[in-house]
Motif scaffolding. Structure first.
Motif, PDB file in Angstrom:
ATOM      1  N   VAL A 859      12.015  -6.377  15.625  1.00  0.00           N
ATOM      2  CA  VAL A 859      11.135  -5.666  14.678  1.00  0.00           C
ATOM      3  C   VAL A 859      10.300  -4.685  15.498  1.00  0.00           C
ATOM      4  CG1 VAL A 859       9.450  -5.872  12.818  1.00  0.00           C
ATOM      5  CG2 VAL A 859      11.019  -7.756  13.271  1.00  0.00           C
ATOM      6  N   PRO A 860      10.820  -3.493  15.744  1.00  0.00           N
ATOM      7  CA  PRO A 860      10.078  -2.545  16.586  1.00  0.00           C
ATOM      8  C   PRO A 860       8.859  -1.949  15.907  1.00  0.00           C
ATOM      9  CG  PRO A 860      12.075  -1.535  15.733  1.00  0.00           C
ATOM     10  CD  PRO A 860      12.132  -2.975  15.337  1.00  0.00           C
ATOM     11  N   SER A 861       8.809  -1.980  14.571  1.00  0.00           N
ATOM     12  CA  SER A 861       7.686  -1.339  13.883  1.00  0.00           C
ATOM     13  C   SER A 861       7.386  -2.040  12.578  1.00  0.00           C
ATOM     14  CB  SER A 861       7.990   0.138  13.615  1.00  0.00           C
ATOM     15  OG  SER A 861       9.103   0.275  12.751  1.00  0.00           O
ATOM     16  N   LEU A 862       6.152  -1.889  12.146  1.00  0.00           N
ATOM     17  CA  LEU A 862       5.714  -2.339  10.826  1.00  0.00           C
ATOM     18  C   LEU A 862       5.715  -1.132   9.895  1.00  0.00           C
ATOM     19  CD1 LEU A 862       2.697  -4.614  11.825  1.00  0.00           C
ATOM     20  CD2 LEU A 862       4.875  -5.366  10.882  1.00  0.00           C
ATOM     21  N   ASP A 863       6.355  -1.268   8.774  1.00  0.00           N
ATOM     22  CA  ASP A 863       6.469  -0.152   7.841  1.00  0.00           C
ATOM     23  C   ASP A 863       5.113   0.266   7.289  1.00  0.00           C
ATOM     24  OD1 ASP A 863       9.205  -0.294   8.170  1.00  0.00           O
ATOM     25  OD2 ASP A 863       9.519  -1.524   6.370  1.00  0.00           O
ATOM     26  N   ALA A 864       5.037   1.536   6.901  1.00  0.00           N
ATOM     27  CA  ALA A 864       3.869   1.988   6.150  1.00  0.00           C
ATOM     28  C   ALA A 864       3.842   1.271   4.799  1.00  0.00           C
ATOM     29  CB  ALA A 864       3.930   3.494   5.952  1.00  0.00           C
ATOM     30  N   GLU A 865       2.649   0.949   4.344  1.00  0.00           N
ATOM     31  CA  GLU A 865       2.515   0.227   3.077  1.00  0.00           C
ATOM     32  C   GLU A 865       1.560   0.978   2.150  1.00  0.00           C
ATOM     33  OE1 GLU A 865       4.460  -2.098   2.601  1.00  0.00           O
ATOM     34  OE2 GLU A 865       4.840  -3.205   4.455  1.00  0.00           O
ATOM     35  N   THR A 866       1.896   0.958   0.870  1.00  0.00           N
ATOM     36  CA  THR A 866       1.054   1.569  -0.150  1.00  0.00           C
ATOM     37  C   THR A 866       0.709   0.521  -1.196  1.00  0.00           C
ATOM     38  OG1 THR A 866       2.117   3.728   0.159  1.00  0.00           O
ATOM     39  CG2 THR A 866       0.860   3.396  -1.864  1.00  0.00           C
ATOM     40  N   TYR A 867      -0.566   0.404  -1.498  1.00  0.00           N
ATOM     41  CA  TYR A 867      -1.046  -0.556  -2.488  1.00  0.00           C
ATOM     42  C   TYR A 867      -1.673   0.197  -3.657  1.00  0.00           C
ATOM     43  CZ  TYR A 867      -0.605  -3.862   1.377  1.00  0.00           C
ATOM     44  OH  TYR A 867      -0.127  -4.609   2.417  1.00  0.00           O
ATOM     45  N   LEU A 868      -1.482  -0.341  -4.847  1.00  0.00           N
ATOM     46  CA  LEU A 868      -2.047   0.244  -6.047  1.00  0.00           C
ATOM     47  C   LEU A 868      -2.849  -0.808  -6.794  1.00  0.00           C
ATOM     48  CD1 LEU A 868      -2.304   2.523  -8.173  1.00  0.00           C
ATOM     49  CD2 LEU A 868      -0.169   1.652  -9.197  1.00  0.00           C
ATOM     50  N   LEU A 880     -22.976  -6.155 -23.256  1.00  0.00           N
ATOM     51  CA  LEU A 880     -21.792  -6.869 -22.790  1.00  0.00           C
ATOM     52  C   LEU A 880     -20.757  -5.904 -22.217  1.00  0.00           C
ATOM     53  CD1 LEU A 880     -20.065  -9.438 -22.516  1.00  0.00           C
ATOM     54  CD2 LEU A 880     -19.286  -9.047 -24.881  1.00  0.00           C
ATOM     55  N   ASP A 881     -20.406  -6.113 -20.948  1.00  0.00           N
ATOM     56  CA  ASP A 881     -19.372  -5.326 -20.273  1.00  0.00           C
ATOM     57  C   ASP A 881     -18.214  -6.231 -19.886  1.00  0.00           C
ATOM     58  OD1 ASP A 881     -20.801  -2.976 -20.406  1.00  0.00           O
ATOM     59  OD2 ASP A 881     -21.737  -3.264 -18.437  1.00  0.00           O
ATOM     60  N   LEU A 882     -16.996  -5.717 -20.071  1.00  0.00           N
ATOM     61  CA  LEU A 882     -15.789  -6.428 -19.653  1.00  0.00           C
ATOM     62  C   LEU A 882     -15.002  -5.544 -18.699  1.00  0.00           C
ATOM     63  CD1 LEU A 882     -14.467  -7.995 -22.997  1.00  0.00           C
ATOM     64  CD2 LEU A 882     -15.857  -9.097 -21.227  1.00  0.00           C
ATOM     65  N   ASN A 883     -14.390  -6.184 -17.680  1.00  0.00           N
ATOM     66  CA  ASN A 883     -13.521  -5.471 -16.749  1.00  0.00           C
ATOM     67  C   ASN A 883     -12.260  -6.294 -16.531  1.00  0.00           C
ATOM     68  OD1 ASN A 883     -14.725  -2.933 -15.182  1.00  0.00           O
ATOM     69  ND2 ASN A 883     -16.414  -4.319 -15.714  1.00  0.00           N
ATOM     70  N   PHE A 884     -11.126  -5.607 -16.596  1.00  0.00           N
ATOM     71  CA  PHE A 884      -9.838  -6.251 -16.343  1.00  0.00           C
ATOM     72  C   PHE A 884      -9.094  -5.404 -15.316  1.00  0.00           C
ATOM     73  CE2 PHE A 884      -5.235  -6.302 -17.148  1.00  0.00           C
ATOM     74  CZ  PHE A 884      -4.967  -7.637 -16.881  1.00  0.00           C
ATOM     75  N   GLY A 885      -8.396  -6.072 -14.402  1.00  0.00           N
ATOM     76  CA  GLY A 885      -7.694  -5.291 -13.394  1.00  0.00           C
ATOM     77  C   GLY A 885      -6.538  -6.024 -12.762  1.00  0.00           C
ATOM     78  N   ILE A 886      -5.709  -5.251 -12.069  1.00  0.00           N
ATOM     79  CA  ILE A 886      -4.575  -5.770 -11.296  1.00  0.00           C
ATOM     80  C   ILE A 886      -4.693  -5.211  -9.889  1.00  0.00           C
ATOM     81  CG2 ILE A 886      -2.071  -5.986 -11.127  1.00  0.00           C
ATOM     82  CD1 ILE A 886      -1.894  -5.149 -14.059  1.00  0.00           C
ATOM     83  N   LYS A 887      -4.734  -6.084  -8.912  1.00  0.00           N
ATOM     84  CA  LYS A 887      -4.708  -5.675  -7.513  1.00  0.00           C
ATOM     85  C   LYS A 887      -3.287  -5.830  -6.985  1.00  0.00           C
ATOM     86  CE  LYS A 887      -8.216  -6.727  -4.892  1.00  0.00           C
ATOM     87  NZ  LYS A 887      -8.914  -5.415  -4.825  1.00  0.00           N
ATOM     88  N   ASN A 888      -2.879  -4.885  -6.166  1.00  0.00           N
ATOM     89  CA  ASN A 888      -1.507  -4.850  -5.635  1.00  0.00           C
ATOM     90  C   ASN A 888      -0.494  -4.875  -6.784  1.00  0.00           C
ATOM     91  OD1 ASN A 888       0.698  -4.800  -3.918  1.00  0.00           O
ATOM     92  ND2 ASN A 888       0.493  -6.950  -3.280  1.00  0.00           N
ATOM     93  N   ALA A 889      -0.656  -3.939  -7.694  1.00  0.00           N
ATOM     94  CA  ALA A 889       0.214  -3.889  -8.873  1.00  0.00           C
ATOM     95  C   ALA A 889       1.671  -3.629  -8.510  1.00  0.00           C
ATOM     96  CB  ALA A 889      -0.290  -2.800  -9.827  1.00  0.00           C
ATOM     97  N   LEU A 890       1.937  -3.029  -7.340  1.00  0.00           N
ATOM     98  CA  LEU A 890       3.300  -2.728  -6.923  1.00  0.00           C
ATOM     99  C   LEU A 890       3.962  -3.904  -6.223  1.00  0.00           C
ATOM    100  CD1 LEU A 890       2.732   0.874  -5.488  1.00  0.00           C
ATOM    101  CD2 LEU A 890       3.475   0.215  -7.785  1.00  0.00           C
ATOM    102  N   ASP A 891       3.243  -5.030  -6.068  1.00  0.00           N
ATOM    103  CA  ASP A 891       3.763  -6.219  -5.391  1.00  0.00           C
ATOM    104  C   ASP A 891       4.287  -5.871  -3.994  1.00  0.00           C
ATOM    105  OD1 ASP A 891       4.443  -8.806  -4.899  1.00  0.00           O
ATOM    106  OD2 ASP A 891       6.239  -8.832  -6.163  1.00  0.00           O
ATOM    107  N   THR A 892       3.470  -5.143  -3.243  1.00  0.00           N
ATOM    108  CA  THR A 892       3.832  -4.737  -1.885  1.00  0.00           C
ATOM    109  C   THR A 892       3.720  -5.923  -0.937  1.00  0.00           C
ATOM    110  OG1 THR A 892       3.007  -2.509  -2.322  1.00  0.00           O
ATOM    111  CG2 THR A 892       3.287  -3.148  -0.017  1.00  0.00           C
TER     112      THR A 892
END
Length: 927
Positions: A859-868, A880-892
């Motif tokens: 493994v000569p290198s670690l690939d570039a990674e993109t997270y959304l 009343l405030d609500l927040n909903f979210g997805i971290k790492n939506a691309l399943d990187t």
């Protein structure tokens, strides 16, 4: 019991904060200024100025960012900044200690100062590092990050910069906030609930805020994810299942033998017989945390305000590792019935060849995985407390003052379970010919049959099993006072000269008290350690001045000169001086140019000076082992140190090191240069480009820069058996390295430089829920040009190049390109936001530093990674405030690694490990 603890803490917060405000403060000096001008204070200077006029590279994270990103722990948000190198966090199991840290520019978390409201906070380790777990996320107003160094302003340990948490201290009402976060696999849940109560009193002359929080984080094991459930190694040009050579069936290194469950012997097959330790390790550490904070201020008069702060944090973070790997030399009775006749004959022949009685005990070096004893467990419980009291006020229209005293204390209890006592392990293995009793029956010894998996009786487990305890106590006192004001304007300027000067006294002391098993080194599988006791104090004088030189002239919209100096008298090293200067020049209103230089001196901390010697197991390569011998390797030196080069296979990718303090350490000196340009070409758009160059001389580190470096320096570079590097290495009879002594030293040089680019744009749009909306785009990036380590001052040509690299020498990946961008659209009650994070490609450091061809590496290198990351916020009502979210939506997922990994086949603090995470948060405020 938890409810009682929380109730007591809340009541205590109220009482102590009230006491802090009402009791007269001791004479002291300040981190904030009085009212020089009507502008905000920017971290990095005590003189008030606007954000984009900061004298150093500056990043600010607002309260909204924490809200829409769903970060329960603040270190996760800071780790996303391009200016930081991810440090200890939720996935730091081995190495790890339960703390969460921030590491600016990758120069070490102990070179980054963490402040709360511009003042020092609770130290969590003997290096002075602040555990970010102790900072209440919901109370954060904003976080200011200065990365150009700030030693002259805040103290010598701010070589890399400062992270300042500005907290809400004027809250009115009652607000309840909760968050739930879970992975797409339905595990690793995080949850917390916060309550904030505050209000004005005395006709608005005072305000008090009390905050309480409970957080819980569930565990995830490496065995719960496909990419980490098998410890990978490199063999035959590919990644294959590997692990440890300490196995449940026992490996005898002297004869390369292992044993079946019935005691029959056979040759050890590498890597097929290695033990897969991965499933037993945490991928996400569990955590339970209670926080209580309070802030209060009261205007005694129009010119005098008393204020106080109190914080209490109770934090429990366990770690769990695979069962103890017992690597040690044991004396074995060759007639023991626990293994077959063939191996009995082998041992007797070894005695005959050595000219001994065939039936005499034989010394063997073994590797035995104590699966019958259960997984090793470590529980860190930290109780931190801080109280602060002060006065601030105006002397007249031009001058003001601020005085405070703070006291912080931390007690860390570390419990170790399912360890093995080394002395009892060796005692129980040497049995009589019948295998029914130990030859030494003291202490109720029970025979220990390690010759085959599953053969150890529960009675034998009970005999060798030990728990260990160590306690760390840390206390810090700060007595500070400052005065700020204006001296009048120069004839060429309309703005007055602003100055700050003051005094500060700081006392740091700590003790680390291991129990008898730890201090005697009688524990297998966890690091042995000696007591650490030490303290030092510093008396400091500091001053800061901002001189507006010219304004409103052709080609000179504004020109100012800023300077700061701090003289520190340390009880352990004497007097040192840090200074900084910067110039801000604006030829036209839309363009600002800043340039700065800082020279700082950092004194060694308690841990660096007095740390008791302890064992650690970093990844390293033995240059004399098969597959590691290169044209640079001095094979004759291998022979002179007791081994034939290439004649053996390295037993494990981790090599034991002995670490510890050095009371003879001297201070380290840094030089920092920054140059930046800020452009505001149109309303709503600003662009900041900053170049930084940091050089640290006599850097405090372990000998040679680490175990791997010492091995390389000995056999491939210095090639002198009398060098301190070769003297630090000792070997076992089978050729493998036994231990490398790497105590703290003033090594050579650390140099890093790069470019930060930050762009922010905001504009109103003519469409939306209420007929309009607002769009904001933020882009933050760092381009790392160089990160060089010179581990020996006398060998300036020996440089480890780490920019764009990772591995056993450079450690965590240091991407040359690292950026993130947030796009947010808001209209009426609706907010939509997306965060894109990019981590550039990195290479194994042996390619650049050891001239190894990339084609020779699996493994000569670690690939570039993109997270959304995506999030939606909606104000259901006014309260009343609500927040909903997805971290790492691309399943990187990260690139799998073999021998160059930190843990879990990757670098878990750098890369996302758990796939998509879903969070829901709610906030309700009672008027």
């Amino acid at each position: 019991m938890k409810k009682n603890l929380l109730s007591v803490a809340v009541k205590g917060a109220i009482g102590l904060t009230a006491a802090a405000v009402l009791v007269p403060a001791m004479p002291a000096f300040a981190q904030e200024d009085a009212k020089l001008v009507e502008e905000v204070i920017v971290t990095g200077s005590r003189i008030k100025r606007q954000d984009l006029e900061s004298v150093s590279p500056f990043t600010s994270i607002g309260q909204e960012e924490f809200k829409i990103s769903g970060n329960l722990n603040v270190e996760q948000k800071l780790a996303e900044l391009p200016q930081t190198l991810p440090s200890f966090g939720p996935s730091s199991n081995n190495p790890g200690d339960g703390t969460a840290r921030v590491d600016l520019r990758g120069l070490g978390s102990y070179r980054t100062v963490v402040l709360v409201n511009g003042r020092r906070y609770i130290p969590a380790t003997q290096t002075g590092v602040v555990d970010l777990n102790t900072i209440p996320g919901t109370l954060i107003k904003n976080v200011d990050v200065v990365t150009g160094g700030a030693s002259a302003v805040y103290g010598s340990d701010a070589l890399a910069g400062v992270v300042n948490f500005q907290m809400v201290d004027d809250f009115e009402g009652v607000q309840i906030t909760s968050l739930y976060d879970v992975t797409g696999e339905g595990d690793g849940a995080k949850s917390n609930i916060d309550i904030t109560m505050g209000g004005n009193f005395a006709d608005g002359r005072g305000n008090a805020v009390v905050y309480a929080s409970w957080s819980d984080r569930e565990s995830v094991f490496q065995g719960d994810r496909d990419f980490s459930n098998v410890a990978l190694t490199e063999s035959g040009g590919e990644l294959v299942p590997g692990g440890s050579s300490g196995i449940p069936g026992t490996r005898v290194f002297d004869t390369n033998t292992t044993f079946n469950s019935d005691g029959t012997s056979r040759a050890f097959q590498d890597p097929a017989d290695r033990f897969n330790y991965a499933p037993d390790n945490y991928l996400q550490l569990p955590q339970e945390r209670f926080l209580v904070s309070s802030f209060a201020h009261y205007d005694i008069s129009d010119k005098l305000t008393a204020y106080g702060e109190m914080a209490f944090a109770h934090n429990e973070v366990p770690q769990e590792l695979a069962p103890t790997p017992a690597f040690t030399t044991v004396s074995v009775n060759p007639n023991t019935p626990f293994f077959d006749a063939a191996y009995q004959d082998t041992l007797r022949q070894m005695n005959i060849d050595a000219g001994l009685d065939p039936n005499a005990p034989v010394d063997l070096f073994v590797g035995r995985r104590m699966v019958e004893n259960g997984p090793r467990q470590s529980l860190d419980t930290r109780d931190g407390f801080r109280i602060l009291a002060g006065f601030r006020g105006d002397i007249n229209d031009d001058w003001s003052y601020d005085t405070y005293y703070s006291y912080a204390n931390l007690e860390n209890t570390n419990l170790l379970n399912n360890d093995v006592a080394a002395s009892r392990f060796r005692q129980a293995i040497l049995v009589n010919d019948a295998g029914t009793a130990c030859q030494d029956t003291s202490n109720g010894c029970v025979p220990l049959n390690i010759w085959g998996e599953g053969n150890i009786s529960q009675e034998a487990v009970n005999f060798v099993n030990v728990g260990a305890t160590n306690v760390t106590s840390i206390t810090q006192e700060v007595l500070s006072a400052s005065m700020s004001g204006v001296l009048g304007a120069l004839p060429t300027s309309d703005e007055p000269v602003a100055v700050v000067f003051g005094l500060e006294h700081r006392n740091d002391e700590s003790t680390y008290r291991p129990d008898s098993f730890l201090s005697a080194g009688d524990v297998l599988g966890f690091n042995a350690g000696k007591a650490t006791v030490g303290s030092y104090s510093a008396d400091e004088v500091f001053s800061e001045v901002n001189v507006p030189l010219l304004q409103g002239k052709p080609g000179v919209e504004s020109l100012s000169l800023w300077g700061a100096v701090r003289y520190s008298d340390y009880s352990n090293i004497g007097g040192v001086t840090s200074f900084a200067t910067a110039m801000n020049y604006s030829p036209i209103e839309m363009l600002k140019i800043r340039a700065g230089y800082q020279q700082a001196v950092r004194a060694p901390n308690v841990s660096e000076l007095f740390l008791g010697q302890s064992n650690g197991f970093p990844s390293a390569d033995d240059p004399c082992a098969a597959g590691n011998v290169t044209t640079d390797t001095d094979t004759a030196l291998c022979a002179a140190t007791g081994v034939t080069a290439g004649s053996f296979t390295q037993a494990n990718s981790q090599i034991e090191g002995m670490f510890g303090g050095n009371p003879d350490l001297q201070e380290e000196t840094s030089n920092t240069f920054t140059f930046g340009v800020v452009v505001e070409p149109m309303d709503g758009l600003d662009i900041a480009v900053d170049y930084y160059n940091i050089e640290i001389e006599d850097a405090i580190d372990v000998l040679g820069g680490g175990v791997n470096n010492v091995l390389d320096l000995c056999y491939n570079v210095v090639k002198d058996i009398n060098s301190p590097f070769c003297k630090a290495i000792s070997r076992r009879s089978d050729g493998n390295v036994r231990i490398v002594n790497v105590l703290n030293e003033n090594i050579g040089l650390i140099e890093t430089n790069g470019i930060d680019l930050n762009v922010n744009y905001g504009t109103d749009l003519a469409f939306g829920i209420d007929g309009g909306s607002y769009l904001s785009v933020g882009f933050s990036s760092t381009f790392l040009l160089d990160y060089d380590q010179t581990p020996i001052a006398d060998l300036p040509d020996r440089v480890n190049y780490c920019a764009g690299n990772f591995g056993n020498t450079c450690g965590s990946p240091r991407q040359e390109v690292n950026w993130n961008s947030r796009i947010t659209w808001s209209s009426g009650p609706l907010t939509l936001s997306a965060l894109v994070r990019y981590l550039g490609e990195t290479n194994d450091d042996v390619i650049e530093n050891n001239d190894v061809a990339a084609s020779d590496l699996v493994v000569p290198s670690l690939d570039a990674e993109t997270y959304l990351d995506l999030s939606v916020g909606y104000a259901m009502t006014e309260n009343l405030d609500l927040n909903f979210g997805i971290k790492n939506a691309l399943d990187t997922e990260p690139t799998p690694l073999g021998d160059a990994q930190e843990q879990a086949n990757t670098f878990p603090s750098t890369y996302d490990l758990l796939g998509p995470r879903y969070f829901l948060s709610a906030s309700y405020k009672f008027d």
